[in-house]
Write a protein that holds these residues in place. Structure first.
Motif, PDB file in Angstrom:
ATOM      1  N   HIS B  81     -26.424 -53.277 -63.670  1.00 24.99           N
ATOM      2  CA  HIS B  81     -25.434 -52.245 -63.329  1.00 24.99           C
ATOM      3  C   HIS B  81     -24.074 -52.668 -63.875  1.00 24.99           C
ATOM      4  CE1 HIS B  81     -28.434 -50.834 -60.409  1.00 24.99           C
ATOM      5  NE2 HIS B  81     -28.557 -52.099 -60.057  1.00 24.99           N
ATOM      6  N   GLY B  91     -18.247 -46.316 -61.533  1.00 24.79           N
ATOM      7  CA  GLY B  91     -19.590 -46.372 -62.117  1.00 24.79           C
ATOM      8  C   GLY B  91     -19.573 -46.196 -63.630  1.00 24.79           C
ATOM      9  N   VAL B  92     -20.289 -47.059 -64.352  1.00 23.40           N
ATOM     10  CA  VAL B  92     -20.430 -46.930 -65.805  1.00 23.40           C
ATOM     11  C   VAL B  92     -21.865 -46.531 -66.149  1.00 23.40           C
ATOM     12  CG1 VAL B  92     -20.338 -48.134 -68.018  1.00 23.40           C
ATOM     13  CG2 VAL B  92     -18.559 -48.537 -66.299  1.00 23.40           C
ATOM     14  N   ALA B  93     -22.819 -47.352 -65.717  1.00 24.76           N
ATOM     15  CA  ALA B  93     -24.227 -47.054 -65.968  1.00 24.76           C
ATOM     16  C   ALA B  93     -25.096 -48.031 -65.203  1.00 24.76           C
ATOM     17  CB  ALA B  93     -24.554 -47.129 -67.460  1.00 24.76           C
ATOM     18  N   SER B  94     -26.348 -47.623 -64.970  1.00 23.30           N
ATOM     19  CA  SER B  94     -27.368 -48.525 -64.456  1.00 23.30           C
ATOM     20  C   SER B  94     -28.518 -48.510 -65.448  1.00 23.30           C
ATOM     21  CB  SER B  94     -27.886 -48.063 -63.095  1.00 23.30           C
ATOM     22  OG  SER B  94     -26.888 -48.215 -62.109  1.00 23.30           O
ATOM     23  N   ILE B 110     -18.659 -48.202 -73.562  1.00 20.80           N
ATOM     24  CA  ILE B 110     -18.098 -47.711 -72.304  1.00 20.80           C
ATOM     25  C   ILE B 110     -16.666 -47.198 -72.492  1.00 20.80           C
ATOM     26  CG2 ILE B 110     -19.552 -49.429 -71.134  1.00 20.80           C
ATOM     27  CD1 ILE B 110     -17.032 -50.922 -70.341  1.00 20.80           C
ATOM     28  N   ARG B 111     -16.198 -46.482 -71.478  1.00 18.19           N
ATOM     29  CA  ARG B 111     -14.835 -45.948 -71.460  1.00 18.19           C
ATOM     30  C   ARG B 111     -13.977 -46.790 -70.533  1.00 18.19           C
ATOM     31  NH1 ARG B 111     -17.132 -40.077 -70.243  1.00 18.19           N
ATOM     32  NH2 ARG B 111     -16.705 -39.159 -72.261  1.00 18.19           N
TER      33      ARG B 111
END
Lengths: 107, 145
Positions: B81, B91-94, B110-111
């Protein structure tokens, strides 16, 4: 609105068990619904996930949240014990999906 | 029409508001991590987060997370994560990983809205949790522009 055509890079052949580099790119704005665009809030439009299966079994999944960039690009490594059919599926928050497929000859 | 606050009062409010906002942001990050991995305490080590120390474009920051694991049926990483501590939402990603992967490595983009700490948390098949963080700087923020 349909999703764009995904672009994947998968080698055509591999040796048993070696690390096979997989690259997957999907054109998508990934609008979070937080961004101002000309005085208005750009409506939310996000991909929800990418799933990758090998011969029908889930091998890798990405679940996207706001911090994932536009045009999500991912690189990861699979190990294949036999000639394999890879299926990539991107699904957005509206339930629309796009699919890509590749076959890797292993021997 | 609001009466403008006296300058001293305005500065006082600003001083009060800033730590509050920072605490709220830390709470949001902690809550986002808890939502993914529960209350299992995380250990440092065996997990690496690779990213450029300074990113030109905060909208597309390349990030690699690598976890030391044989990635076998008996011992593997089940999830990675990624969280951004100073984005509007953390949250970015899982990523869900399986023994079909050659190694527990994922590269993504990512941002980042501003300079901040990125946190990567991995859950292992034995139930343990690993965590690492990296400080990143961005020249141009990439979330709201």
């Amino acid at each position: 609105m349909t999703l764009a055509t995904p672009r994947i890079r998968v080698p055509r052949s591999a040796r048993v068990g070696e690390a096979v580099e997989i690259r997957a790119l999907m054109e998508h704005p990934m609008e979070t619904g937080l961004r101002q665009d000309g005085g208005r809030t750009a409506p939310r439009d996000m991909l929800q996930r990418l799933t990758v299966s090998v011969n029908g079994a889930l091998a890798f999944q990405a679940e996207f949240r706001n911090g994932t960039s536009a045009n999500p690009y991912h690189v990861f490594f699979l190990k294949l014990d036999r000639t394999s059919e890879l299926v990539f599926t991107w699904t957005d928050e509206q339930g629309r999906s796009a699919r890509a497929q590749a076959r890797v000859t292993v021997g | 029409m609001n009466t403008p606050l006296p300058r001293r009062a305005a500065i006082g409010l600003l001083l009060l508001a800033l730590p509050g906002a920072a605490v709220a942001q830390e709470d949001a990050v902690a809550a986002a991590i808890r939502e993914q991995v529960g209350d299992t305490p995380a250990t440092e080590g065996g997990i690496t987060l690779r990213a450029p120390p300074v990113a030109e474009n905060g909208g597309q920051v390349p990030v690699t997370v690598l976890v030391e694991s044989p990635q076998t049926a008996e011992a593997h990483v089940t999830a990675i994560h990624v969280f951004a501590t100073r984005n509007p939402t953390p949250g970015v990603a899982s990523f869900r990983l399986t023994p079909l992967m050659a190694r527990a490595e994922v590269q993504t983009r990512i941002r980042l809205a501003e300079d901040q700490r990125i946190i990567a948390v991995a859950t292992m098949s034995d139930g343990t949790v690993r965590r690492t963080a990296a400080e990143l700087r961005v020249t141009t923020g990439g979330c709201l522009s």
